[in-house]
Motif scaffolding. Structure first.
Motif, PDB file in Angstrom:
ATOM      1  N   MET A   1       0.378  -0.885  -0.594  1.00  0.00           N
ATOM      2  CA  MET A   1       0.254   0.039   0.422  1.00  0.00           C
ATOM      3  C   MET A   1       0.650   1.100   0.283  1.00  0.00           C
ATOM      4  O   MET A   1       1.805   1.511   0.643  1.00  0.00           O
TER       5      MET A   1
ATOM      6  N   PHE B   1     -13.220  -6.873  -0.943  1.00  0.00           N
ATOM      7  CA  PHE B   1     -12.490  -8.267  -0.226  1.00  0.00           C
ATOM      8  C   PHE B   1     -13.923  -8.586   0.962  1.00  0.00           C
ATOM      9  O   PHE B   1     -13.009  -9.771   1.235  1.00  0.00           O
ATOM     10  N   ARG B   2     -14.609  -7.720   0.588  1.00  0.00           N
ATOM     11  CA  ARG B   2     -15.950  -7.670   1.608  1.00  0.00           C
ATOM     12  C   ARG B   2     -16.551  -8.484   0.606  1.00  0.00           C
ATOM     13  O   ARG B   2     -17.910  -9.574   1.279  1.00  0.00           O
TER      14      ARG B   2
ATOM     15  N   ILE C   1      -7.415   1.935  -0.743  1.00  0.00           N
ATOM     16  CA  ILE C   1      -7.951   1.079   0.537  1.00  0.00           C
ATOM     17  C   ILE C   1      -9.103   0.970   0.616  1.00  0.00           C
ATOM     18  O   ILE C   1      -9.846  -0.329   0.528  1.00  0.00           O
ATOM     19  N   ASP C   2     -10.448   2.152   0.133  1.00  0.00           N
ATOM     20  CA  ASP C   2     -11.655   1.884   0.628  1.00  0.00           C
ATOM     21  C   ASP C   2     -12.305   0.872  -0.647  1.00  0.00           C
ATOM     22  O   ASP C   2     -13.483  -0.123  -0.208  1.00  0.00           O
TER      23      ASP C   2
ATOM     24  N   SER D   1      -7.239  -4.542   5.656  1.00  0.00           N
ATOM     25  CA  SER D   1      -7.831  -2.876   5.508  1.00  0.00           C
ATOM     26  C   SER D   1      -8.526  -1.883   6.611  1.00  0.00           C
ATOM     27  O   SER D   1      -8.760  -0.992   6.960  1.00  0.00           O
ATOM     28  N   ASP D   2      -9.185  -3.578   7.159  1.00  0.00           N
ATOM     29  CA  ASP D   2      -9.963  -2.828   8.666  1.00  0.00           C
ATOM     30  C   ASP D   2      -9.022  -1.749   9.676  1.00  0.00           C
ATOM     31  O   ASP D   2      -9.653  -0.558  10.227  1.00  0.00           O
TER      32      ASP D   2
ATOM     33  N   ALA E   1      -9.495  -7.669   4.215  1.00  0.00           N
ATOM     34  CA  ALA E   1     -10.465  -6.875   4.271  1.00  0.00           C
ATOM     35  C   ALA E   1     -10.129  -6.913   5.741  1.00  0.00           C
ATOM     36  O   ALA E   1     -10.451  -6.731   6.517  1.00  0.00           O
TER      37      ALA E   1
ATOM     38  N   VAL F   1     -10.609  -1.764  -2.465  1.00  0.00           N
ATOM     39  CA  VAL F   1     -10.372  -2.812  -1.767  1.00  0.00           C
ATOM     40  C   VAL F   1     -11.271  -2.901  -0.475  1.00  0.00           C
ATOM     41  O   VAL F   1     -11.755  -4.484   0.044  1.00  0.00           O
ATOM     42  N   SER F   2     -11.333  -2.896   0.726  1.00  0.00           N
ATOM     43  CA  SER F   2     -12.267  -2.819   1.257  1.00  0.00           C
ATOM     44  C   SER F   2     -13.418  -3.608   0.682  1.00  0.00           C
ATOM     45  O   SER F   2     -13.910  -4.755   1.202  1.00  0.00           O
TER      46      SER F   2
ATOM     47  N   ARG G   1      -9.038  10.776   7.278  1.00  0.00           N
ATOM     48  CA  ARG G   1      -9.869   9.453   5.938  1.00  0.00           C
ATOM     49  C   ARG G   1     -10.074  10.483   4.219  1.00  0.00           C
ATOM     50  O   ARG G   1     -10.564   9.777   3.721  1.00  0.00           O
TER      51      ARG G   1
ATOM     52  N   VAL H   1      -6.405  -0.510   8.654  1.00  0.00           N
ATOM     53  CA  VAL H   1      -5.374   0.980   8.559  1.00  0.00           C
ATOM     54  C   VAL H   1      -6.658   1.785   7.954  1.00  0.00           C
ATOM     55  O   VAL H   1      -7.063   3.138   8.487  1.00  0.00           O
TER      56      VAL H   1
END
Lengths: 511, 259
Positions: free
Chosen positions: A252, B198-199, B191-192, A330-331, A327, B194-195, A343, A333
């Motif tokens: 990343m 992957f969900r 990252i959003d 990413s949570d 997943a 990706v989040s 954000r 991060v």
């Protein structure tokens, strides 16, 4: 039969081969270059040198940047013909896989060997050697001598952590096999080798990544005095290295609006117990601007999308997906971003090998870009060169160090970029002199920065080593007494001071 | 508007070697990527989604469980749903069986969508047959080698590059298009993205789930027999004109450009 008949050798030519390394240190010279094929031949050359009192310098692949391999007289012993790799074996006690290789095998050779033979552990994971100092053309022997590290030493540690055993030709020509975990210094700091005792250097090493000077710790393992000794205590001819499971990675880049936010972000990444990043790297505003310009000039040179202009700094990190899935990463991060109120910052992610490579190429593009820029300036001022720091400090002092960097450099008016191993508090400040005056000014600043790092209980060299060009900084770090302690150990192993003269400290100062 | 994007996982062509005796690709030890033409197709779908309301993109692929990684990429780059057609019975499929299986998958999940987008070909097999066969099975028109798309009054208008011609083509919906080029700077998911990707649950369909007739899938449904594979070398001729015959050269040039 003499060593001249038995072992491949040639006169040192005027082509400069084996007389220079990546440091571009000039003046290297030698009488003959030897190419031993094994430990025995190496031992024969060393014994001959002792008998005839000829200094000798060991040459790996010449990838060092502090002149460690550059000879000044005598013989050169190239380890390049020692190129055999054994098979991957399993150590039942340690429950780990290892590989025996000759010293001349390169990191790239190891990577290809493991990939080609498709070595897997019992659970189906591919095996790999985690030391990655970027320069994969380096010989394993060279990386042991310098305790090479690089970005991924944030998680995996430097070369030292991955050495199971060493086969070493001592400076008197005796062959020693030293296995980790067998011999330690006693409470008085006394250690034994081949029936003789010596005291480990009485110095206090900094509590951060460090490649300056000899290693010294209470009850240390004998093997550690050789690793990172810059070759002054013996010639490594064979190495057993530990191997690690290769987990899928998640890569990343987080772009942030300023350095303060970036430092906060890094602190949170380090604090998190679950993430355990392989590395955390940084590019500052000036560095990112340099990359932006390069990308806009030539799209094919940096294959990345456009970086939005309001984002000034970039933090790169890789996670090995051993405990966490994408997943979960990413949570975590997301949570960090929430806490830091960043954000709005944007990010790029990769989990496929081809995309991870792309991010890696982008990260590596900055040092290359700086070098190209410098070579342009060199056309006008040939004496100009880059001044790159290799300083690191303990966690608690890192913010003070970065504040000092900017304060002193911004006031100087010099051009510079900052990038590197922020996870290890180890940034490479690259001062870019635009003329000869700048170079002088740069040197002064470099000295001040090194002095301040020492003041903050840090190191003058976290990974490049001292070699032949940074002696005075080692004095600054350990004082004359510390240097004498290290010289005492050198004298114990090599009383004639024939092996790798001028590495770590100056020959003439030897008492 | 429903858009189906058909994607394929292929080995990295910059790493792959060819077995010169059998003419086949040596795939072992080479990691896989999303076929670049499929990615261009996905990019076009996402572009339409940005420009028009209520666009839903579903990515389909047929392959082993490991193909999930390219479906995750599709989801991260903007697909809303992902479907994996996975069954041992699909093994050994040629273009026809692949096109049949994908068509059944599409019908089972979304019915005939408004637009089906395919890459013009996959860089491993290079047959370029599957898109045409899908359009034939589903009985919808096909617009090939598309580089740009637009929706006007319920029609799809595309810019198509065919060898040395540029065409503007227009079709009623539903339609299948194949995509021949795109940006050579691949997008990078945030990252959003990706989040979210992957969900998302990937729909996995077996031959039975997709309602496939067993005689049309896998080896059984594959009439193709590869007799020989050879490299074709194109032999273009180069004519050089200089100051001695410049006017002849200009004449020749004008006959080419006005042809």
């Amino acid at each position: 039969m003499t060593i001249f008949d038995e072992i491949t050798n040639r006169a040192a030519g005027s082509d400069g081969e084996y007389l220079c390394d990546e440091s571009r240190l000039s003046g290297g010279n030698a009488v003959r270059i030897f190419f031993p094929e094994n430990a025995l031949q190496t031992s024969q050359i060393v014994k001959y040198c002792n008998q005839e009192i000829i200094p000798f310098t060991v040459y790996g692949k010449g990838t060092g940047i502090t002149g460690g391999a550059v000879p000044f007289g005598g013989f050169v012993i190239s380890i390049e013909k020692m190129k055999n790799s054994g098979a991957v074996s399993f150590d039942k006690d340690a429950k780990k896989f290892f590989l025996k290789v000759d010293a001349g095998v390169t990191l790239n050779d190891i990577k290809e060997f493991l990939h080609r033979k498709e070595y897997f552990d019992m659970t189906g994971y591919e095996l790999f050697y985690p030391v990655d100092p970027t320069e994969m053309g380096a010989s394993i022997g060279g990386t042991v001598a310098t305790n090479a590290s690089g970005a991924s030493s944030f998680r995996y540690g430097p070369t030292r952590n991955w050495i199971k055993s060493l086969e070493i030709i001592l400076p008197d020509g005796e062959i020693a096999v030293i296995k980790r975990g067998e011999q330690f210094a006693d409470d008085n700091g006394s250690m034994e080798i081949n029936g003789k005792h010596f005291l480990i250097p009485d110095i206090k090493m900094p509590e951060c990544k460090n490649a300056a000077g000899l290693y010294s710790r209470k009850n240390m393992d004998l093997i550690d005095i050789f690793i990172g000794s810059e070759g002054i205590l013996g010639i490594v001819t064979g190495v057993e290295i530990w191997l690690e499971r290769k987990y899928p990675s998640f890569s990343m880049i987080k772009f942030l609006k300023n350095e303060h936010k970036a430092l906060e972000f890094v602190k949170m990444l380090k604090k998190n117990k679950e993430l355990d990043p392989v590395f955390i790297e940084y590019v500052d505003e000036r560095g990112l601007e340099m990359l932006r310009k390069k990308r806009n000039r030539d799209r094919s040179s940096i294959n990345i999308p456009e970086i939005e202009p309001e984002f000034k700094t970039a933090v790169f990190f890789d996670i090995a997906l051993d405990k966490l899935g994408v997943a979960e990463v990413s949570d975590i991060v997301d949570e960090i971003e929430e806490k830091l109120n960043v954000r709005d910052a944007f990010s790029w992610c990769a989990w496929e090998e081809i995309e991870i490579e792309r991010i890696r190429a982008f990260r590596h593009a900055l040092p290359e870009t700086v070098n190209t820029y410098i070579s342009e300036i060199k056309k006008i001022y040939p004496e100009i060169h880059k001044l790159g720091t290799d300083l690191a400090v303990p966690d608690e002092n890192f913010e003070m160090m970065t504040a000092f960097y900017h304060d002193i450099l911004d006031r100087s008016g010099l051009n510079y970029v900052v990038f590197g191993h922020i996870g290890n508090n180890h940034l490479h400040i690259n001062i870019i002199p635009e003329n000869v005056e700048d170079l002088k000014k740069g040197f002064e600043i470099y000295k001040k920065l090194a002095g301040y790092a020492v003041e903050l209980k840090g190191t003058v060299s976290a990974e490049h080593g001292i070699g032949k060009i940074k002696h005075r900084y080692l004095v600054e770090m350990y004082g004359e007494n510390g240097i004498s302690e290290m010289k005492r150990v050198k004298f114990f192993f090599d009383p004639g001071y024939l092996l790798n003269r001028n590495n770590m400290f100056e020959y003439m100062e030897m008492k | 508007m429903n858009i189906a994007v058909l994607i394929k996982q292929v080995p990295r062509t910059d790493r792959i070697k060819i077995d010169h005796e059998t003419g086949t690709l040596i795939r072992s030890g080479v990691e896989s990527i999303l076929n670049p033409y499929c990615e261009y197709g996905l990019d076009l779908a996402v572009e339409l989604k940005k420009r028009f309301a209520d666009v839903k993109i579903t990515a389909f692929t047929m392959g082993p469980v490991s193909s999930e990684i390219v479906l995750r990429r599709a989801l991260a780059l903007g697909a809303d749903e992902a479907v994996l057609l996975n069954d041992k019975a699909f093994a050994g499929s040629d273009c026809r069986a692949t096109a049949y299986t994908l068509s059944r998958g599409i019908l089972a999940v979304t019915g005939v969508p408004d637009i089906i987008i395919c890459g013009k070909q996959a860089v491993d097999g290079d047959t370029a047959q599957v898109p045409g066969e899908v359009s034939s099975i589903l009985n919808i028109p096909v617009l090939p080698y598309v580089t740009q798309v637009n929706c006007i009054d319920g029609y799809l208008e595309v810019r198509s590059e065919i060898e040395n011609e540029l065409l503007t083509l227009r079709s009623e919906l539903p339609v299948l298009i194949t995509v021949g080029s795109g940006s050579n700077i691949r997008r990078m998911p945030s990252i959003d993205d990706v989040s979210r990707a992957f969900r998302k649950k990937i729909t996995v369909l077996s031959a039975k789930d997709a309602g496939c007739d067993s005689s049309n899938i896998g080896l059984k449904g594959s009439p193709t027999r590869v007799v020989k594979i050879e490299t074709v070398v194109s032999k273009g001729k180069c004519r050089i004109f200089n100051e001695k015959n410049l006017s002849e050269g200009l004449d020749y040039f004008s006959t080419i450009i006005y042809k």
